[in-house]
Design a protein around this motif. Sequence first.
Motif, PDB file in Angstrom:
ATOM      1  N   VAL A  61      15.316  14.934 -80.749  1.00  0.00           N
ATOM      2  CA  VAL A  61      14.733  16.470 -80.453  1.00  0.00           C
ATOM      3  C   VAL A  61      13.558  16.486 -79.822  1.00  0.00           C
ATOM      4  O   VAL A  61      12.977  17.381 -79.552  1.00  0.00           O
ATOM      5  N   ALA A  62      12.989  15.361 -79.435  1.00  0.00           N
ATOM      6  CA  ALA A  62      11.615  14.987 -78.927  1.00  0.00           C
ATOM      7  C   ALA A  62      10.579  15.554 -79.729  1.00  0.00           C
ATOM      8  O   ALA A  62       9.596  16.021 -79.215  1.00  0.00           O
ATOM      9  N   ALA A  63      10.575  15.199 -81.105  1.00  0.00           N
ATOM     10  CA  ALA A  63       9.576  15.711 -81.810  1.00  0.00           C
ATOM     11  C   ALA A  63       8.425  14.677 -81.866  1.00  0.00           C
ATOM     12  O   ALA A  63       8.613  13.524 -82.426  1.00  0.00           O
ATOM     13  N   GLY A  64       7.288  14.769 -81.303  1.00  0.00           N
ATOM     14  CA  GLY A  64       6.451  13.945 -81.205  1.00  0.00           C
ATOM     15  C   GLY A  64       5.459  13.650 -82.424  1.00  0.00           C
ATOM     16  O   GLY A  64       5.580  14.573 -83.235  1.00  0.00           O
ATOM     17  N   PRO A  65       4.587  12.946 -82.162  1.00  0.00           N
ATOM     18  CA  PRO A  65       3.739  12.640 -83.258  1.00  0.00           C
ATOM     19  C   PRO A  65       2.945  13.761 -83.727  1.00  0.00           C
ATOM     20  O   PRO A  65       2.308  13.746 -85.022  1.00  0.00           O
ATOM     21  N   GLN A  66       2.573  14.340 -82.986  1.00  0.00           N
ATOM     22  CA  GLN A  66       1.597  15.533 -83.524  1.00  0.00           C
ATOM     23  C   GLN A  66       2.429  16.931 -83.943  1.00  0.00           C
ATOM     24  O   GLN A  66       1.884  17.811 -83.979  1.00  0.00           O
ATOM     25  N   SER A  67       3.664  16.768 -83.692  1.00  0.00           N
ATOM     26  CA  SER A  67       4.459  18.035 -84.208  1.00  0.00           C
ATOM     27  C   SER A  67       4.411  17.753 -85.742  1.00  0.00           C
ATOM     28  O   SER A  67       4.243  16.963 -86.249  1.00  0.00           O
ATOM     29  N   GLU A  68       4.839  19.206 -86.475  1.00  0.00           N
ATOM     30  CA  GLU A  68       4.911  19.142 -87.593  1.00  0.00           C
ATOM     31  C   GLU A  68       5.819  18.077 -88.293  1.00  0.00           C
ATOM     32  O   GLU A  68       5.572  17.548 -89.232  1.00  0.00           O
ATOM     33  N   LEU A  69       7.043  18.107 -87.578  1.00  0.00           N
ATOM     34  CA  LEU A  69       7.918  16.947 -88.062  1.00  0.00           C
ATOM     35  C   LEU A  69       7.494  15.389 -87.762  1.00  0.00           C
ATOM     36  O   LEU A  69       7.542  14.518 -88.752  1.00  0.00           O
ATOM     37  N   GLY A  70       6.749  15.073 -86.932  1.00  0.00           N
ATOM     38  CA  GLY A  70       5.950  14.027 -86.552  1.00  0.00           C
ATOM     39  C   GLY A  70       5.011  13.663 -87.493  1.00  0.00           C
ATOM     40  O   GLY A  70       4.673  12.437 -88.235  1.00  0.00           O
ATOM     41  N   ARG A  71       4.201  14.525 -87.972  1.00  0.00           N
ATOM     42  CA  ARG A  71       3.233  14.511 -89.033  1.00  0.00           C
ATOM     43  C   ARG A  71       3.948  14.032 -90.474  1.00  0.00           C
ATOM     44  O   ARG A  71       3.330  13.254 -91.232  1.00  0.00           O
ATOM     45  N   LYS A  72       4.880  14.841 -90.695  1.00  0.00           N
ATOM     46  CA  LYS A  72       5.493  14.683 -91.996  1.00  0.00           C
ATOM     47  C   LYS A  72       6.245  13.377 -92.056  1.00  0.00           C
ATOM     48  O   LYS A  72       6.172  12.440 -93.182  1.00  0.00           O
ATOM     49  N   LEU A  73       6.626  12.771 -90.970  1.00  0.00           N
ATOM     50  CA  LEU A  73       7.109  11.591 -90.768  1.00  0.00           C
ATOM     51  C   LEU A  73       6.172  10.696 -91.127  1.00  0.00           C
ATOM     52  O   LEU A  73       6.461   9.546 -91.755  1.00  0.00           O
ATOM     53  N   ALA A  74       5.138  10.688 -90.413  1.00  0.00           N
ATOM     54  CA  ALA A  74       4.161   9.703 -90.644  1.00  0.00           C
ATOM     55  C   ALA A  74       3.543   9.579 -91.904  1.00  0.00           C
ATOM     56  O   ALA A  74       3.324   8.380 -92.595  1.00  0.00           O
ATOM     57  N   ALA A  75       3.304  10.953 -92.523  1.00  0.00           N
ATOM     58  CA  ALA A  75       2.916  10.802 -94.151  1.00  0.00           C
ATOM     59  C   ALA A  75       3.884  10.078 -94.888  1.00  0.00           C
ATOM     60  O   ALA A  75       3.350   9.182 -95.678  1.00  0.00           O
ATOM     61  N   LEU A  76       5.247  10.382 -94.725  1.00  0.00           N
ATOM     62  CA  LEU A  76       6.243   9.710 -95.643  1.00  0.00           C
ATOM     63  C   LEU A  76       6.064   8.147 -95.207  1.00  0.00           C
ATOM     64  O   LEU A  76       6.173   7.321 -96.417  1.00  0.00           O
ATOM     65  N   ARG A  77       6.008   7.681 -94.098  1.00  0.00           N
ATOM     66  CA  ARG A  77       5.864   6.267 -93.915  1.00  0.00           C
ATOM     67  C   ARG A  77       4.754   5.681 -94.420  1.00  0.00           C
ATOM     68  O   ARG A  77       4.913   4.659 -95.034  1.00  0.00           O
ATOM     69  N   SER A  78       3.583   6.379 -94.452  1.00  0.00           N
ATOM     70  CA  SER A  78       2.219   5.804 -95.252  1.00  0.00           C
ATOM     71  C   SER A  78       2.582   5.788 -96.717  1.00  0.00           C
ATOM     72  O   SER A  78       2.050   4.805 -97.138  1.00  0.00           O
ATOM     73  N   ALA A  79       3.328   6.679 -97.361  1.00  0.00           N
ATOM     74  CA  ALA A  79       3.497   6.665 -98.676  1.00  0.00           C
ATOM     75  C   ALA A  79       4.432   5.845 -99.160  1.00  0.00           C
ATOM     76  O   ALA A  79       4.055   5.158-100.084  1.00  0.00           O
ATOM     77  N   LEU A  80       5.390   5.365 -98.178  1.00  0.00           N
ATOM     78  CA  LEU A  80       6.263   4.310 -98.557  1.00  0.00           C
ATOM     79  C   LEU A  80       5.835   2.965 -98.556  1.00  0.00           C
ATOM     80  O   LEU A  80       6.545   1.872 -99.051  1.00  0.00           O
ATOM     81  N   ALA A  81       4.701   2.711 -97.682  1.00  0.00           N
ATOM     82  CA  ALA A  81       4.091   1.646 -97.298  1.00  0.00           C
ATOM     83  C   ALA A  81       2.972   1.022 -98.595  1.00  0.00           C
ATOM     84  O   ALA A  81       2.776   0.006 -98.876  1.00  0.00           O
ATOM     85  N   ARG A  82       2.990   2.029 -99.389  1.00  0.00           N
ATOM     86  CA  ARG A  82       1.799   1.819-100.635  1.00  0.00           C
ATOM     87  C   ARG A  82       2.609   0.976-101.588  1.00  0.00           C
ATOM     88  O   ARG A  82       3.765   1.213-101.880  1.00  0.00           O
TER      89      ARG A  82
END
Length: 82
Positions: A61-82
């Motif tokens: 759906v072309a949700a980029g990294p600055q979209s609400e979804l993109g930010r949520k995905l990045a936060a989850l990725r970061s949390a899973l990397a810990r």
Amino acid sequence: QGNLDAARATVARGEALLRPLDDKLYLAFVLCARAELQRRTGEADAARASLDEADALAASVAAGPQSELGRKLAALRSALAR
């Protein structure tokens, strides 16, 4: 435990409603919620699988990294990397 069970049931209901509608954007948000629940309960592999599916839906759906979804995905990725 009761709150976790209720959260899982809510996420499952959301997923069951959205999949047949092919609502990719909102399904991705539900999958993020599922991944967060899985992460918090120590199901890291399942959380990564949910995150991968949400990532694919976000791309479709072309949700980029600055979209609400993109930010949520990045936060989850970061949390899973810990």
